[in-house]
Design an enzyme around this catalytic site. Structure first.
Site, PDB file in Angstrom:
ATOM      1  N   LYS A  50      -1.018   3.622  -0.273  1.00 43.79           N
ATOM      2  CA  LYS A  50      -0.793   2.550  -0.195  1.00 43.79           C
ATOM      3  C   LYS A  50      -1.721   1.960   0.562  1.00 43.79           C
ATOM      4  O   LYS A  50      -0.507   0.655   1.044  1.00 43.79           O
ATOM      5  CB  LYS A  50       0.887   2.851  -0.052  1.00 43.79           C
ATOM      6  CG  LYS A  50       1.325   4.232  -0.664  1.00 43.79           C
ATOM      7  CD  LYS A  50       0.809   3.965  -2.153  1.00 43.79           C
ATOM      8  CE  LYS A  50       1.171   2.888  -3.586  1.00 43.79           C
ATOM      9  NZ  LYS A  50       0.169   3.116  -4.390  1.00 43.79           N
ATOM     10  N   HIS A 105      -6.936  11.501   2.021  1.00 45.16           N
ATOM     11  CA  HIS A 105      -5.237  10.848   2.657  1.00 45.16           C
ATOM     12  C   HIS A 105      -4.876  12.147   3.480  1.00 45.16           C
ATOM     13  O   HIS A 105      -4.515  11.907   4.677  1.00 45.16           O
ATOM     14  CB  HIS A 105      -4.533  10.802   2.464  1.00 45.16           C
ATOM     15  CG  HIS A 105      -4.287   9.790   0.895  1.00 45.16           C
ATOM     16  ND1 HIS A 105      -4.460   8.619   1.092  1.00 45.16           N
ATOM     17  CD2 HIS A 105      -3.471  10.523  -0.702  1.00 45.16           C
ATOM     18  CE1 HIS A 105      -4.299   7.805  -0.611  1.00 45.16           C
ATOM     19  NE2 HIS A 105      -3.895   9.128  -1.058  1.00 45.16           N
ATOM     20  N   SER A 135       5.417  -0.761  -0.104  1.00 48.12           N
ATOM     21  CA  SER A 135       4.268  -0.215  -1.087  1.00 48.12           C
ATOM     22  C   SER A 135       4.538   0.860  -1.509  1.00 48.12           C
ATOM     23  O   SER A 135       5.098   1.180  -2.813  1.00 48.12           O
ATOM     24  CB  SER A 135       2.708  -0.422  -0.731  1.00 48.12           C
ATOM     25  OG  SER A 135       1.823  -0.022  -2.089  1.00 48.12           O
TER      26      SER A 135
HETATM   27  P1  A3P Z   1       1.209  -3.111  -3.705  1.00 47.26           P
HETATM   28  O1  A3P Z   1       1.644  -1.950  -3.937  1.00 47.26           O
HETATM   29  O2  A3P Z   1       1.901  -3.825  -1.873  1.00 47.26           O
HETATM   30  O3  A3P Z   1       0.927  -4.210  -4.071  1.00 47.26           O
HETATM   31  P2  A3P Z   1      -3.672   2.595  -2.204  1.00 47.26           P
HETATM   32  O4  A3P Z   1      -4.190   2.106  -3.304  1.00 47.26           O
HETATM   33  O5  A3P Z   1      -3.000   2.912  -1.341  1.00 47.26           O
HETATM   34  O6  A3P Z   1      -2.400   3.552  -3.708  1.00 47.26           O
HETATM   35  O7  A3P Z   1      -2.548   1.562  -2.381  1.00 47.26           O
HETATM   36  C1  A3P Z   1      -1.439   0.749  -3.283  1.00 47.26           C
HETATM   37  C2  A3P Z   1      -2.170  -0.943  -2.540  1.00 47.26           C
HETATM   38  O8  A3P Z   1      -3.673  -1.982  -2.217  1.00 47.26           O
HETATM   39  C3  A3P Z   1      -1.462  -1.691  -3.632  1.00 47.26           C
HETATM   40  O9  A3P Z   1      -0.536  -2.397  -3.041  1.00 47.26           O
HETATM   41  C4  A3P Z   1      -2.078  -2.221  -4.040  1.00 47.26           C
HETATM   42  O10 A3P Z   1      -1.466  -3.618  -5.454  1.00 47.26           O
HETATM   43  C5  A3P Z   1      -3.092  -2.528  -3.615  1.00 47.26           C
HETATM   44  N1  A3P Z   1      -4.160  -3.089  -3.866  1.00 47.26           N
HETATM   45  C6  A3P Z   1      -5.096  -2.995  -4.781  1.00 47.26           C
HETATM   46  N2  A3P Z   1      -5.493  -3.046  -5.550  1.00 47.26           N
HETATM   47  C7  A3P Z   1      -6.199  -4.386  -4.263  1.00 47.26           C
HETATM   48  C8  A3P Z   1      -7.296  -5.695  -4.357  1.00 47.26           C
HETATM   49  N3  A3P Z   1      -7.641  -5.676  -4.844  1.00 47.26           N
HETATM   50  N4  A3P Z   1      -6.149  -7.038  -3.529  1.00 47.26           N
HETATM   51  C9  A3P Z   1      -5.519  -6.339  -2.888  1.00 47.26           C
HETATM   52  N5  A3P Z   1      -4.727  -5.821  -2.728  1.00 47.26           N
HETATM   53  C10 A3P Z   1      -4.504  -4.186  -3.902  1.00 47.26           C
END
Ligand code: A3P
Length: 292
Positions: A50, A105, A135
């Site tokens: 996340k 991870h 998140s």
């Molecule tokens: P939120 O749940 O706070 O919105 P991961 O890919 O490591 O699982 O992380 C997911 C988080 O990255 C989510 O956060 C998601 O919305 C955010 N995310 C993914 N793409 C993004 C982008 N282009 N810009 C900003 N945040 C992004």
């Protein structure tokens, strides 16, 4: 049969990291990854869950696809950049064109031997832990292989105790930072991408040795904005929502500071106290909020 150190009915702990029980991966498979065959052109994307993993997958896919158009396959970036730990989130053994990019991870010290001694490039994305917690709380409610938290307060405690998927954020980020002694590693802060995505892409290209024109960099940035990724089926994991593996969209809010909508004052004070205790020797500074 392995004897499992259960963290919950959904997670087991191995080498201080937590893994999904409902996946097939077990201790012997995790150990076997140490001998995973590495090519000098491989790239590893390492994150605590996340922290912006999918975002960086999208950026890497766009950069490499711009340098080498035949690299881009007609698949999602989850398939093209598989999870080293495998499972429903990707098959690392599937034959793919060079440069192969893997995401993981795992704690950096659990990575394949060939990644160490600065043999391949590693990109490490990290994010302020309050927003990671929030998140991940929403993710735990969405991902069918994870336990749905009883309450935010319960999940808050589990996160501080490192009893969530991915183990302890504190350990992960500290180990990530220490890993610069043995990995060729480039750190990217999620919040810096929010503040100036273009600058982060330029610095990433320099690290990867990707010589792109200003116009191509603009295109990479455009393809990687939250707005565009939300509607891009290659990058938004929509297929997992359609197959009901994720109950909610993975592109949730994409901001810095959402923890303010979730933490009570007391929780915030407690978090700050734990953060201070655990991260006293950590030299990097978290960005807790980015104004939109
Ligand atoms: P939120 O749940 O706070 O919105 P991961 O890919 O490591 O699982 O992380 C997911 C988080 O990255 C989510 O956060 C998601 O919305 C955010 N995310 C993914 N793409 C993004 C982008 N282009 N810009 C900003 N945040 C992004």
């Amino acid at each position: 049969m392995d004897s499992l150190d259960l963290v919950s009915p959904y997670l087991f702990r191995y080498k201080n990291m937590n893994f999904l029980l409902k996946e097939k991966l077990r201790a012997k498979d995790i150990d076997a990854l140490l001998d995973f065959e590495i090519r000098p052109t491989d790239i590893f994307l390492i994150t605590y869950p996340k922290s912006g993993t999918i975002w960086m997958q999208q950026i890497l896919a766009e950069i490499i696809g711009a340098v080498k158009p035949d690299w881009l396959e007609d698949v999602t970036n989850r398939t093209q950049i598989p999870m080293l730990e495998g499972g429903v989130l990707g098959d690392p053994f599937r034959p793919r064109p060079d440069p192969r990019v893997f995401r993981s991870h795992l704690y950096p010290d659990m990575l394949p031997h060939g990644v160490k001694n600065k043999q391949v490039k590693v990109v490490y994305v990290w994010r302020n832990p309050k927003d990671v917690l929030v998140s991940m709380y929403h993710f735990a409610r969405s991902f069918v292989l994870l336990e749905t938290p009883e309450s935010f307060a319960d999940f808050f405690q589990q996160f501080l105790d490192g009893d969530v998927l991915g183990g302890s954020w504190f350990d992960h980020v500290k180990k990530g930072h220490e890993a610069q002694t043995y990995l060729d590693i480039h750190f990217v802060q999620y919040e810096n991408m929010l503040k100036d995505l273009r600058q982060e892409v330029v610095e990433l290209c320099a690290f990867l040795g990707a010589d792109l024109t200003d116009e191509v960099i603009d295109r990479v940035v455009e393809k990687s904005t939250f707005k565009n990724m939300k509607t891009d089926p290659k990058g938004n994991y929509k297929d997992l929502s359609e197959t009901h593996i994720y109950k909610e969209p993975t592109m949730r809010k994409g901001v810095a500071g959402d923890w303010k909508n979730h933490f009570t004052v007391a929780q915030n004070e407690r978090f700050d106290k734990v953060f201070k205790e655990k991260m006293s020797s950590f030299p990097l500074t978290c960005t807790w909020e980015v104004k939109e």
